[in-house]
Design a protein around this motif. Structure first.
Motif: not given
Length: 289
Positions: A213-217, A221-224, A229-236
């Motif tokens: 879920i977090t990677f998809s977020t 964030a990057d594609v669109y 949204l980077h703030w909401l996912t540890p991968f961001g």
């Protein structure tokens, strides 16, 4: 009060002893995971430099990737400026933090809920070690492993400063700290999931689902082009920190993300439960004949 003081004095050495046991028991596990990850982090910059030794060829690679969707989906928006350090942080570290997240989920669930499933928790409690000591030891081992991973990432990247000036000390430290933040997040999540759902299997399934879920977020964030949204996912988070890019106050976001980890740690320490119990009780499914 004196009794409480005596209890606390006994629990301190018990936590330390249990931490040592966990680290000793999992030393080959950690060695098998961390060694290839660190080697990949340390050697990738040299590979990039040998393949594209001048600024012209490096710029051509960056330009060719900017027009394709694939790299954005896999690694995120191509960084500016595009140099050896930002390339390494953008591509190599993006893969390594996923693998590190899997490693820490396996470890965190093993040293927490895994003790109960194996029967070791009952044995330890029969010897006077409380459930709180077991939880604090699991929490400490998870955090220490995440710190070790972050330190190794920092050293591995900064070691390339001799072959490229792009690998600054500040940028390497930011990258290592970002790696620590993400790894620790999933380690704490694995412990919390074990406390909530009552089994190692459920904890790992929930944590791996969280990775998806977090990677998809991060991909969305990057594609669109939704950087918030980077703030909401540890991968961001590493995208927010922007190591090696020297854009704004890079340390302020790390403080915010560290507070998130502290808040995640509180229930592990504070919330009490009986042995083999769980926070969330799922209703059994009813099957119709």
């Amino acid at each position: 009060k004196p009794k409480a003081t005596k209890t606390n004095n006994k629990e301190g050495p018990a936590v330390l002893n249990l931490i040592q046991i966990h680290l000793r028991t999992h030393r080959f596990f950690l060695l098998a995971w961390l060694t290839p990850l660190v080697l990949l982090a340390a050697t990738s910059p040299g590979t990039y430099i040998k393949s594209y030794p001048d600024e012209g060829s490096l710029a051509a690679v960056g330009a060719s990737m900017r027009g394709t969707l694939g790299p954005v989906v896999l690694y995120g928006t191509i960084p500016e400026p595009f140099n050896y350090a930002t390339w390494t942080s953008w591509k190599t570290i993006s893969w390594l933090i996923i693998l590190a997240a899997i490693m820490i989920i396996l470890l965190g669930s093993s040293v927490s809920r895994g003790l109960e499933e194996s029967g070791q928790a009952e044995l330890l409690q029969s010897n006077g070690i409380s459930a709180g000591v077991l939880r604090r030891a699991a929490l400490t081992v998870t955090i220490l492993t995440s710190v070790l991973w972050g330190v190794l990432v920092t050293i591995s990247l900064w070691a390339n400063a001799g072959i490229s000036n792009d690998f600054t000390a500040n940028g390497s430290l930011l990258t290592g700290y970002s790696a620590f933040l993400l790894t620790c997040f999933f380690g704490l999540l694995a412990i919390l999931a074990g406390e909530a759902f009552g089994s190692v299997r459920a904890a790992r399934q929930a944590s791996f689902l969280a990775i998806l879920i977090t990677f998809s977020t991060r991909v969305i964030a990057d594609v669109y082009d939704h950087p918030w949204l980077h703030w909401l996912t540890p991968f961001g988070w590493v995208k927010v920190v922007k190591p090696y890019q020297h854009d704004g106050n890079q340390w302020l976001p790390t403080i915010i993300f560290t507070i998130v980890l502290l808040l995640m740690s509180i229930p592990i320490i504070v919330v009490k439960r009986d042995l083999h119990s769980q926070w969330v009780r799922l209703r059994p499914r009813k099957y119709r004949a």
